[in-house]
Design a protein around this motif. Structure first.
Motif, PDB file in Angstrom:
ATOM      1  N   THR D 125       0.836  -1.210   0.000  1.00  0.00           N
ATOM      2  CA  THR D 125       0.000   0.000   0.000  1.00  0.00           C
ATOM      3  C   THR D 125       0.862   1.248   0.000  1.00  0.00           C
ATOM      4  O   THR D 125       0.490   2.254  -0.602  1.00  0.00           O
ATOM      5  N   LEU D 126       2.045   1.204   0.644  1.00  0.00           N
ATOM      6  CA  LEU D 126       2.904   2.405   0.584  1.00  0.00           C
ATOM      7  C   LEU D 126       3.275   2.689  -0.859  1.00  0.00           C
ATOM      8  O   LEU D 126       3.151   3.820  -1.342  1.00  0.00           O
ATOM      9  N   LEU D 127       3.686   1.631  -1.583  1.00  0.00           N
ATOM     10  CA  LEU D 127       4.087   1.854  -2.984  1.00  0.00           C
ATOM     11  C   LEU D 127       2.889   2.311  -3.814  1.00  0.00           C
ATOM     12  O   LEU D 127       2.999   3.186  -4.665  1.00  0.00           O
ATOM     13  N   MET D 128       1.700   1.746  -3.515  1.00  0.00           N
ATOM     14  CA  MET D 128       0.533   2.148  -4.315  1.00  0.00           C
ATOM     15  C   MET D 128       0.214   3.610  -4.045  1.00  0.00           C
ATOM     16  O   MET D 128      -0.178   4.354  -4.938  1.00  0.00           O
ATOM     17  N   ASP D 129       0.442   4.073  -2.808  1.00  0.00           N
ATOM     18  CA  ASP D 129       0.177   5.491  -2.535  1.00  0.00           C
ATOM     19  C   ASP D 129       1.154   6.364  -3.294  1.00  0.00           C
ATOM     20  O   ASP D 129       0.818   7.475  -3.696  1.00  0.00           O
ATOM     21  N   LEU D 130       2.377   5.865  -3.496  1.00  0.00           N
ATOM     22  CA  LEU D 130       3.353   6.709  -4.212  1.00  0.00           C
ATOM     23  C   LEU D 130       3.202   6.541  -5.716  1.00  0.00           C
ATOM     24  O   LEU D 130       3.985   7.080  -6.477  1.00  0.00           O
ATOM     25  N   GLY D 131       2.201   5.766  -6.150  1.00  0.00           N
ATOM     26  CA  GLY D 131       1.951   5.746  -7.575  1.00  0.00           C
ATOM     27  C   GLY D 131       2.438   4.506  -8.282  1.00  0.00           C
ATOM     28  O   GLY D 131       2.082   4.283  -9.435  1.00  0.00           O
ATOM     29  N   GLY D 132       3.233   3.647  -7.611  1.00  0.00           N
ATOM     30  CA  GLY D 132       3.706   2.438  -8.297  1.00  0.00           C
ATOM     31  C   GLY D 132       2.767   1.296  -7.979  1.00  0.00           C
ATOM     32  O   GLY D 132       2.639   0.895  -6.822  1.00  0.00           O
ATOM     33  N   PHE D 133       2.060   0.776  -9.002  1.00  0.00           N
ATOM     34  CA  PHE D 133       1.039  -0.233  -8.686  1.00  0.00           C
ATOM     35  C   PHE D 133       1.629  -1.631  -8.651  1.00  0.00           C
ATOM     36  O   PHE D 133       1.147  -2.490  -7.939  1.00  0.00           O
ATOM     37  N   THR D 134       2.697  -1.868  -9.429  1.00  0.00           N
ATOM     38  CA  THR D 134       3.140  -3.258  -9.584  1.00  0.00           C
ATOM     39  C   THR D 134       3.643  -3.861  -8.270  1.00  0.00           C
ATOM     40  O   THR D 134       3.271  -4.999  -7.968  1.00  0.00           O
ATOM     41  N   PRO D 135       4.470  -3.167  -7.441  1.00  0.00           N
ATOM     42  CA  PRO D 135       4.939  -3.835  -6.224  1.00  0.00           C
ATOM     43  C   PRO D 135       3.785  -4.333  -5.356  1.00  0.00           C
ATOM     44  O   PRO D 135       3.910  -5.360  -4.683  1.00  0.00           O
ATOM     45  N   PHE D 136       2.633  -3.632  -5.388  1.00  0.00           N
ATOM     46  CA  PHE D 136       1.487  -4.081  -4.580  1.00  0.00           C
ATOM     47  C   PHE D 136       1.116  -5.498  -4.952  1.00  0.00           C
ATOM     48  O   PHE D 136       0.917  -6.349  -4.090  1.00  0.00           O
ATOM     49  N   LEU D 137       1.129  -5.795  -6.260  1.00  0.00           N
ATOM     50  CA  LEU D 137       0.710  -7.143  -6.683  1.00  0.00           C
ATOM     51  C   LEU D 137       1.773  -8.168  -6.327  1.00  0.00           C
ATOM     52  O   LEU D 137       1.466  -9.290  -5.915  1.00  0.00           O
ATOM     53  N   TYR D 138       3.036  -7.766  -6.418  1.00  0.00           N
ATOM     54  CA  TYR D 138       4.103  -8.725  -6.048  1.00  0.00           C
ATOM     55  C   TYR D 138       3.963  -9.099  -4.577  1.00  0.00           C
ATOM     56  O   TYR D 138       3.967 -10.272  -4.195  1.00  0.00           O
ATOM     57  N   CYS D 139       3.797  -8.050  -3.723  1.00  0.00           N
ATOM     58  CA  CYS D 139       3.730  -8.352  -2.278  1.00  0.00           C
ATOM     59  C   CYS D 139       2.531  -9.241  -2.017  1.00  0.00           C
ATOM     60  O   CYS D 139       2.568 -10.138  -1.168  1.00  0.00           O
ATOM     61  N   TRP D 140       1.463  -8.984  -2.763  1.00  0.00           N
ATOM     62  CA  TRP D 140       0.270  -9.743  -2.451  1.00  0.00           C
ATOM     63  C   TRP D 140       0.439 -11.223  -2.797  1.00  0.00           C
ATOM     64  O   TRP D 140      -0.141 -12.108  -2.175  1.00  0.00           O
ATOM     65  N   ASP D 141       1.315 -11.481  -3.786  1.00  0.00           N
ATOM     66  CA  ASP D 141       1.590 -12.891  -4.095  1.00  0.00           C
ATOM     67  C   ASP D 141       2.158 -13.610  -2.883  1.00  0.00           C
ATOM     68  O   ASP D 141       1.663 -14.656  -2.467  1.00  0.00           O
ATOM     69  N   ASP D 142       3.173 -12.984  -2.291  1.00  0.00           N
ATOM     70  CA  ASP D 142       3.803 -13.665  -1.143  1.00  0.00           C
ATOM     71  C   ASP D 142       2.824 -13.733   0.019  1.00  0.00           C
ATOM     72  O   ASP D 142       2.770 -14.714   0.765  1.00  0.00           O
ATOM     73  N   ARG D 143       2.025 -12.670   0.148  1.00  0.00           N
ATOM     74  CA  ARG D 143       1.089 -12.662   1.283  1.00  0.00           C
ATOM     75  C   ARG D 143       0.096 -13.817   1.135  1.00  0.00           C
ATOM     76  O   ARG D 143      -0.290 -14.453   2.136  1.00  0.00           O
ATOM     77  N   GLU D 144      -0.308 -14.095  -0.123  1.00  0.00           N
ATOM     78  CA  GLU D 144      -1.262 -15.197  -0.306  1.00  0.00           C
ATOM     79  C   GLU D 144      -0.629 -16.515   0.154  1.00  0.00           C
ATOM     80  O   GLU D 144      -1.309 -17.371   0.725  1.00  0.00           O
ATOM     81  N   ASN D 145       0.702 -16.655  -0.087  1.00  0.00           N
ATOM     82  CA  ASN D 145       1.326 -17.906   0.388  1.00  0.00           C
ATOM     83  C   ASN D 145       1.182 -18.027   1.900  1.00  0.00           C
ATOM     84  O   ASN D 145       0.797 -19.069   2.432  1.00  0.00           O
ATOM     85  N   ILE D 146       1.466 -16.906   2.607  1.00  0.00           N
ATOM     86  CA  ILE D 146       1.370 -16.986   4.077  1.00  0.00           C
ATOM     87  C   ILE D 146      -0.068 -17.304   4.467  1.00  0.00           C
ATOM     88  O   ILE D 146      -0.345 -18.135   5.342  1.00  0.00           O
ATOM     89  N   LEU D 147      -1.016 -16.624   3.778  1.00  0.00           N
ATOM     90  CA  LEU D 147      -2.420 -16.859   4.170  1.00  0.00           C
ATOM     91  C   LEU D 147      -2.790 -18.324   3.956  1.00  0.00           C
ATOM     92  O   LEU D 147      -3.505 -18.916   4.770  1.00  0.00           O
ATOM     93  N   ASP D 148      -2.230 -18.940   2.895  1.00  0.00           N
ATOM     94  CA  ASP D 148      -2.546 -20.367   2.697  1.00  0.00           C
ATOM     95  C   ASP D 148      -2.022 -21.190   3.857  1.00  0.00           C
ATOM     96  O   ASP D 148      -2.731 -22.018   4.428  1.00  0.00           O
ATOM     97  N   ILE D 149      -0.752 -20.907   4.242  1.00  0.00           N
ATOM     98  CA  ILE D 149      -0.149 -21.720   5.325  1.00  0.00           C
ATOM     99  C   ILE D 149      -0.992 -21.576   6.584  1.00  0.00           C
ATOM    100  O   ILE D 149      -1.412 -22.557   7.218  1.00  0.00           O
ATOM    101  N   LEU D 150      -1.324 -20.321   6.947  1.00  0.00           N
ATOM    102  CA  LEU D 150      -2.073 -20.119   8.195  1.00  0.00           C
ATOM    103  C   LEU D 150      -3.500 -20.627   8.047  1.00  0.00           C
ATOM    104  O   LEU D 150      -4.135 -21.047   9.027  1.00  0.00           O
ATOM    105  N   ASP D 151      -4.001 -20.599   6.801  1.00  0.00           N
ATOM    106  CA  ASP D 151      -5.386 -21.023   6.609  1.00  0.00           C
ATOM    107  C   ASP D 151      -5.540 -22.511   6.909  1.00  0.00           C
ATOM    108  O   ASP D 151      -6.531 -22.947   7.503  1.00  0.00           O
TER     109      ASP D 151
END
Lengths: 325, 177, 158, 375
Positions: D125-151
């Protein structure tokens, strides 16, 4: 000499009508495809799919968007000064159609041979900023007002290096007519003579079309929608349309000035021209999805303190070299 | 039609409105309506608008794995003027109620609302008698079209909700819930 | 807890009753002090010089057994884990002195205590509500406000 | 003629109020920032909160200790696991309950994974606020992995209710541990990629370097905690200062920088992700076998009368629970001392003199979650 529209159609009025029809057809089809291309390119860069459910590879997605926008309610808020607010999309769109009529697409595809086409292009391109300012000032909304002021300052700041870079090309080609500039470049495109001018031109052109990393007039994360916050329905569609048409124009100008227009080994002229234009557009999209946004004062400093001196130096060097040759 | 018949004959000749009503609409706009509805269903632009935990699942749906953009719904418009569907994601507190009502009024007319998450259906985990802080349910503020239960619902549920909304829009007037 | 701090504290606030609870870890603080609201600014000044920050300020509605509100101040040190709890009783209707002039964090804490309990602080720069809706005329965390029926027979979220 | 924007003239400055209102793409939820602006420069900024006040503390006074568990992970839904398990640890310390060794290790793994996922969301979200949208999607990829493990082990992606007094509800199998190790290995390879995409990006550095510099007395004035404090040079972390659970058995260091600007707060959190990864790897390698629930847990939780305070280190700072019990089954009062409430109030003095684009960057670097502020 290529036969331009006036020769083909006889009287100039009929030629003008035909030219408008061709341009509007080209631009609207182009805008549809460019919006789809932007969504697909950005999706691929972000490891996701982009529109896929509507038609093969989601090709019909933009068409559905446009029909939906046509069917939306056109809200004219009461707190808005009507004349400015309603004239803004038109003001922004007219220069674009005008500029398009000046481009020679290939050997014998030219609407009308002007010998000072370049001056006309630069004049019209600085007119489209009026549309943005009218939108921002007219919608009487603080975010739009900020967006309008920012777009004016940015446009002035990046008009100067743009013109200086173009001047360098004019010096080399010794002509203001786009047709002759393109013809001169048959053996070697000017990008080899003027690499610095090409880079400066492309950066200034990205800023001219308000695209990231220079998209501060409609900075989504700060100013919500920037100058088009208060626009709904097809009026907002017009701004969207104008932005992508602006991209086409700027890339077409870049191909004519630096990449040698329609010159290319095997394929016919027009195909080469379109390939080069779409390659440049892809690079512009690439910019948008990798760079964060510049802050407002950094953007102005970048232009005045870096681009303008570079462009002037480049101009002097070119003049010197031409004098010695 | 029989009942219609008796009314008009009482006062002799049928009135102009009845004749018009029998003749049916002069101009048939069904085809255009149908086309517009098909287009509207396939390009729903949501409003960027998250309140609480469900906003994170809304962002997850917009992200790479559950990509909403495949259905044309990935264009998140921050300004209410350009949005079609308002996805109310999260608990609506009493202080936020009037803001949501104002946002709903700013949206141009063919607009829909998706109540995303238990809090927007009836207050969810924060519902207890004389709860002073939240509005229990989004339908107290905006006319909701699709309810998605869950706390927070999984991103697949949101996509299913969007597809259900598309069904509703495509069916136009004769939609049976 | 450095003894010098305790001594300076004792000079400024003679009738301070201190109870050391390093022995009971669950209390979560090294010492609990009971003082009156009048000498809160003095205590705050002593801790500000000593480099402590006002970590927490909240209120307890003790009107049922004692007819008072009890303010709880937590001063905590930055580098060494050392926390002091101050309990100060306030009669309903009285206005304790504010600590916001010394510690900026107290500004929002005191606004929250006012919003939830109705205890106003004298000398606070902006004594308004912070969390509840505009135009709210109730103080929700008071014990007699909107009591949900006791959960013994219900299942809690009845 | 419609009344144009009211541009108040006081003395020589023409100023106007701008509401970065409750619905704004970069206020991370429903924060309203009332800015007094002169052109683009901010004269005064006043954050207005309360737009997602959900009466957690009032509910705490009407529920017994077990029934308040689901609320805890909805206070700060990005570090839901840390809050949930923190609340369990608080009550365990009051009752003096012993938690089996394996449950402690599982708790550490889940909390640190949750911290990484919270930092990843902040990164995007910090990067998205500064105008760069792509890092948001990259981070979300890794976050989904964590969510799967905890899920797999907790059953939910965001609002976990995995902790109980005396341990955790479900035991973890080897597949969970293997997935965690795979994630740690894959994420360690991904971090250099983030490095090139963002940290070495010249525009990002220009937008963040010496923007929103916190001067030193702010730390004491506003009781700042968490990554913001560590970016100002203070080596303060509840896991190290007041150790709870078995954090003292792991060696991890507390990253500190003393630039105190947006860029240093960014680097601090990236470094914290590295530290959390090493903690998780150590925990997975040394996890013993055994039960996951304490053998004898009292049916009715009736803590002795008195005031108790327990603090944990959430992704945003020092989260403290002040529990007052009057001996009955229902807590007399639970006050939740949340880190972002203090951190956000520091915005009032930091934003003076900055520009709107900087507000977005500073707000992003403070990393606030609104329901945690409004409770």
């Amino acid at each position: 000499m290529p036969r331009d529209f006036v020769d083909i159609f006889g009287n100039p009025w009929l030629a003008a009508a035909a030219a408008i029809a061709v341009i509007m057809g080209f631009l609207s089809l182009n805008a549809l495809m460019l919006i789809w291309m932007e969504r697909k390119v950005s999706a691929r860069m972000q490891r996701r799919m982009g529109p896929t459910e509507r038609g093969p590879f989601g090709l019909l997605q933009t068409m559905f968007d446009m029909i939906k926008l046509l069917g939306k309610e056109l809200i004219t808020p009461t707190h808005v000064s009507r004349k400015l607010y309603l004239s803004a999309p038109v003001l922004m769109f007219v220069p674009i159609v005008a500029i398009c009529s000046l481009f020679p697409l290939s050997e014998n595809w030219v609407f009308h041979k002007y010998d000072i086409a370049l001056v006309l292009v630069l004049a019209f391109s600085s007119m489209s900023i009026l549309g943005i300012f009218a939108a921002g000032w007219g919608s009487n909304n603080k975010y739009s007002l900020l967006g309008a002021i920012r777009s004016i300052l940015q446009n002035i700041a990046y008009e100067v290096p743009l013109i200086l870079a173009v001047l360098a090309v004019v010096l080399v080609a010794r002509s203001l007519s786009l047709y002759e500039i393109a013809m001169e470049q048959s053996p070697i495109p000017y990008i080899l003579f003027q690499p610095l001018a090409a880079v400066i031109f492309f950066i200034a052109a990205t800023a001219e079309t308000n695209r990231a990393p220079f998209d501060i007039p409609e900075a989504e994360s700060e100013l919500i929608g920037g100058f088009h916050t208060e626009y709904s329905g097809m009026r907002f569609g017009m701004f969207f349309f104008a932005e992508y048409s602006n991209m086409v124009i700027v890339c077409a100008l870049a191909t004519i000035l630096f990449l040698g227009g329609w010159h290319g080994p095997v394929l016919p002229g027009v195909v080469w021209f379109l390939i080069k234009v779409y390659a440049l557009i892809f690079i512009m999209m690439w910019f948008r999805w990798t760079f964060p946004r510049l802050r407002f004062d950094q953007l102005l400093k970048f232009s005045w303190l870096l681009l303008v001196p570079l462009a002037v130096a480049n101009l002097l060097v070119t003049a010197l070299v031409l004098k010695l040759l | 039609m029989l009942q219609q018949e008796t009314k008009s004959t009482q006062n002799g000749k049928p009135s102009v409105e009845e004749l018009l009503r029998e003749a049916g609409p002069l101009v048939h706009l069904d085809v255009l309506d149908n086309l517009l509805n098909q287009a509207r269903a396939r390009s729903l632009w949501p409003l960027t608008f998250g309140l609480a935990c469900c906003a994170i699942e809304l962002m997850a749906t917009g992200a790479a794995r559950f990509d909403m953009d495949r259905y044309g719904a990935g264009v998140f418009r921050p300004s209410a003027r350009q949005a079609d569907v308002m996805i109310v994601a999260g608990t609506i507190s009493r202080k936020m109620g009037p803001v949501i009502k104002a946002l709903w009024d700013q949206m141009p007319s063919p607009k829909w609302a998706i109540a995303f998450g238990g809090c927007t259906i009836d207050g969810g985990p924060f519902k207890y008698p004389n709860q002073y802080a939240i509005v229990e349910g989004a339908d107290k503020l905006v006319p909701v079209d699709v309810y998605i239960p869950g706390c927070p619902p999984r991103p697949e549920a949101l996509i299913a909700g969007i597809l259900k909304l598309e069904e509703k829009i495509k069916a136009g007037k004769n939609f049976k819930a | 807890m450095s003894t010098t701090l305790l001594d300076t504290l004792r000079q400024r606030v003679p009738e301070l009753k201190t109870e050391d609870n390093t022995s009971t870890p669950a209390a979560g603080c090294t010492a609990t002090h009971v003082c009156t609201t009048a000498d809160i600014p003095a205590i705050a000044e002593v801790f500000k010089q000593a480099g402590y920050c006002l970590e927490m300020l909240t209120c307890l509605d003790m009107r049922a057994d004692g007819g008072i509100f009890r303010l709880v101040y937590h001063f905590s040190r930055a580098d060494v884990p050392d926390r002091h709890r101050f309990l100060a009783d306030v009669e309903p209707g009285h206005e304790p002195p504010t600590a916001a002039l010394l510690f900026e964090s107290a500004n929002w804490y005191e606004r929250e205590v006012y919003d939830m309990y109705g205890v106003r602080f004298a000398g606070h720069p902006d004594m308004t509500r912070i969390l509840t809706e505009e135009g709210a005329d109730y103080h929700p965390l008071l014990k007699d406000f909107g009591v949900a029926h006791p959960t013994d027979e219900g299942n809690g979220n009845a | 003629m419609p009344e144009l924007i009211h541009v108040g003239r006081d003395e020589d400055r023409d100023t106007y109020y701008l509401n970065m209102g409750p619905q704004h793409p970069s206020t991370h939820g429903v924060l309203r920032l009332r800015l007094l602006l002169k052109g683009e420069e901010i004269l005064e900024a006043e954050p207005i909160v309360g737009y997602s006040h959900r009466a957690h503390e009032k509910m705490a006074e009407n529920r017994n200790y077990i029934q308040f568990l689901p609320n805890t992970s909805r206070i700060d839904y990005l570090s839901g696991m840390i809050y949930n398990i923190g609340y369990c640890q608080a009550v365990e310390r009051i009752l003096g309950l012993e938690v089996p060794e394996r449950a402690e290790y599982i708790r550490i793994i889940c909390c640190e994974l949750n911290r990484i996922s919270s930092h990843l969301l902040w990164y995007g979200t910090l990067l998205m606020d500064l105008g760069g949208f792509t890092p948001f999607l990259y981070c979300w990829d890794d976050r989904e992995n964590i969510l799967d493990i905890l899920d797999e082990v907790t059953g939910s992606r965001l609002t976990y209710c995995y902790g109980r007094f005396g341990g955790v509800t479900m035991d973890v199998n080897d597949e969970f541990l293997q997935n965690t190790l795979d994630f740690c290995k894959r994420f360690r390879e991904r971090l250099p990629e983030y490095e090139t995409l963002v940290t070495e990006n010249i525009i990002f550095q220009n937008r963040c370097k010496d923007v929103g510099v916190f001067d030193q007395e702010l730390a004491q004035d506003f009781a700042l905690t968490g990554p913001i404090l560590r970016a100002m040079g203070h080596k303060r972390d509840v896991r190290r200062d007041e150790p709870y659970g078995i954090y003292d058995k792991f060696d991890f260091d507390i990253p500190t920088l003393n630039g105190a600007d947006t860029f240093d707060r960014f680097l601090i959190r990236v470094e914290e992700m590295h530290q959390s990864l090493s903690i998780v790897e150590q925990a997975v390698s040394r996890i013993p076998d055994g039960p996951v629930m304490a053998p004898k847990v009292p049916r009715k939780i009736k803590p002795p009368k008195g005031e108790y305070y327990f603090a944990v280190e959430s992704a945003r700072g020092h989260f403290g629970m002040f529990i007052v019990s009057d001996g009955t089954e229902i807590p007399y009062r639970i006050h939740l001392r949340t880190p972002s409430f203090a951190n956000l109030s520091s915005l009032r003095s930091v934003l003076r003199g900055t520009m709107i684009a900087d507000t977005v960057a500073i707000l992003g670097s403070i990393d606030i979650v609104l329901p945690e502020i409004d409770r």
